[in-house]
Design a protein around this motif. Structure first.
Motif, mmCIF file in Angstrom:
data_model
loop_
_atom_site.group_PDB
_atom_site.id
_atom_site.type_symbol
_atom_site.label_atom_id
_atom_site.label_comp_id
_atom_site.label_asym_id
_atom_site.label_seq_id
_atom_site.Cartn_x
_atom_site.Cartn_y
_atom_site.Cartn_z
ATOM 1 N N VAL A 70 0.898 -1.086 -0.050
ATOM 2 C CA VAL A 70 0.017 -0.141 0.141
ATOM 3 C C VAL A 70 0.887 1.388 0.060
ATOM 4 O O VAL A 70 0.710 2.297 -0.632
ATOM 5 C CB VAL A 70 -1.122 -0.135 1.276
ATOM 6 N N TYR A 71 1.950 1.287 0.839
ATOM 7 C CA TYR A 71 2.938 2.140 0.936
ATOM 8 C C TYR A 71 3.568 2.524 -0.357
ATOM 9 O O TYR A 71 3.443 3.769 -0.844
ATOM 10 C CB TYR A 71 3.836 2.017 1.712
ATOM 11 N N GLN A 72 4.146 1.613 -0.950
ATOM 12 C CA GLN A 72 4.693 1.681 -2.382
ATOM 13 C C GLN A 72 3.492 2.091 -3.656
ATOM 14 O O GLN A 72 3.875 2.837 -4.421
ATOM 15 C CB GLN A 72 5.203 0.149 -2.784
ATOM 16 N N ALA A 73 2.229 1.680 -3.273
ATOM 17 C CA ALA A 73 1.270 2.204 -4.450
ATOM 18 C C ALA A 73 0.990 3.797 -4.061
ATOM 19 O O ALA A 73 0.919 4.401 -5.034
ATOM 20 C CB ALA A 73 -0.089 1.491 -4.153
ATOM 21 N N MET A 74 1.121 4.061 -2.900
ATOM 22 C CA MET A 74 1.014 5.584 -2.578
ATOM 23 C C MET A 74 2.208 6.347 -3.158
ATOM 24 O O MET A 74 2.146 7.388 -3.545
ATOM 25 C CB MET A 74 0.973 5.629 -1.083
ATOM 26 N N ALA A 75 3.506 5.717 -2.793
ATOM 27 C CA ALA A 75 4.537 6.415 -3.536
ATOM 28 C C ALA A 75 4.763 6.297 -5.100
ATOM 29 O O ALA A 75 4.877 7.426 -5.575
ATOM 30 C CB ALA A 75 5.626 5.460 -3.060
ATOM 31 N N ASN A 76 3.968 5.651 -5.486
ATOM 32 C CA ASN A 76 3.935 5.364 -7.133
ATOM 33 C C ASN A 76 2.985 6.696 -7.693
ATOM 34 O O ASN A 76 3.262 7.219 -8.569
ATOM 35 C CB ASN A 76 3.333 4.040 -7.578
ATOM 36 N N ARG A 77 2.176 6.987 -6.814
ATOM 37 C CA ARG A 77 1.145 8.060 -7.023
ATOM 38 C C ARG A 77 1.720 9.548 -6.764
ATOM 39 O O ARG A 77 1.219 10.537 -6.833
ATOM 40 C CB ARG A 77 -0.062 7.726 -6.586
ATOM 41 N N GLY A 78 2.902 9.404 -5.728
ATOM 42 C CA GLY A 78 3.672 10.735 -5.544
ATOM 43 C C GLY A 78 2.980 11.165 -4.186
ATOM 44 O O GLY A 78 3.162 12.262 -3.838
ATOM 45 N N TYR A 79 2.387 10.520 -3.295
ATOM 46 C CA TYR A 79 1.736 10.809 -2.154
ATOM 47 C C TYR A 79 2.788 10.811 -0.870
ATOM 48 O O TYR A 79 2.611 11.517 -0.118
ATOM 49 C CB TYR A 79 0.514 10.017 -1.779
ATOM 50 N N VAL A 80 3.896 9.876 -1.222
ATOM 51 C CA VAL A 80 4.814 9.780 -0.054
ATOM 52 C C VAL A 80 6.126 9.286 -0.805
ATOM 53 O O VAL A 80 6.061 9.184 -1.991
ATOM 54 C CB VAL A 80 4.474 8.664 0.872
ATOM 55 N N GLN A 81 7.186 9.464 0.037
ATOM 56 C CA GLN A 81 8.426 9.018 -0.525
ATOM 57 C C GLN A 81 8.415 7.558 -0.746
ATOM 58 O O GLN A 81 8.389 6.695 0.079
ATOM 59 C CB GLN A 81 9.670 9.395 0.187
ATOM 60 N N PRO A 82 9.037 6.876 -1.978
ATOM 61 C CA PRO A 82 9.344 5.586 -2.288
ATOM 62 C C PRO A 82 10.206 5.029 -0.942
ATOM 63 O O PRO A 82 11.223 5.367 -0.571
ATOM 64 C CB PRO A 82 9.760 5.246 -3.358
#
Length: 86
Positions: A70-82
């Motif tokens: 889930v975190y990586q999916a958010m990072a993929n969208r630019g919401y958090v750092q990968p």
């Protein structure tokens, strides 16, 4: 016009990746999931620890693995750092 639309769709689609080059157990990925796993791999969403070459596609995911995905999916969208995957 229909042939052009089909050609345009193919041009927009990212190139296919060979999952067996990424995962030693790629042959265990169910046929219905191959496209989704390719896209998740291409997008750096897949998190497989401790061995990045083993996906374990037949094993249920742990809470930690789901949280990382889930975190990586958010990072993929630019919401958090990968996450650092190395």
């Amino acid at each position: 016009p229909a042939a052009k639309a089909n050609t345009d769709q193919k041009a927009q689609r990212p190139p296919s990746i060979q999952l067996n080059q990424y995962y030693t157990d790629a042959n265990r990925i169910p046929a219905y999931a191959v496209g989704s796993v390719e896209e998740a791999t291409r997008s750096n969403i897949v998190v497989n620890h401790p061995n990045v070459r083993q996906l374990h596609p037949q094993r249920p995911a742990t809470r930690g693995e789901v949280a990382a995905i889930v975190y990586q999916a958010m990072a993929n969208r630019g919401y958090v750092q990968p996450l650092d995957t190395l």
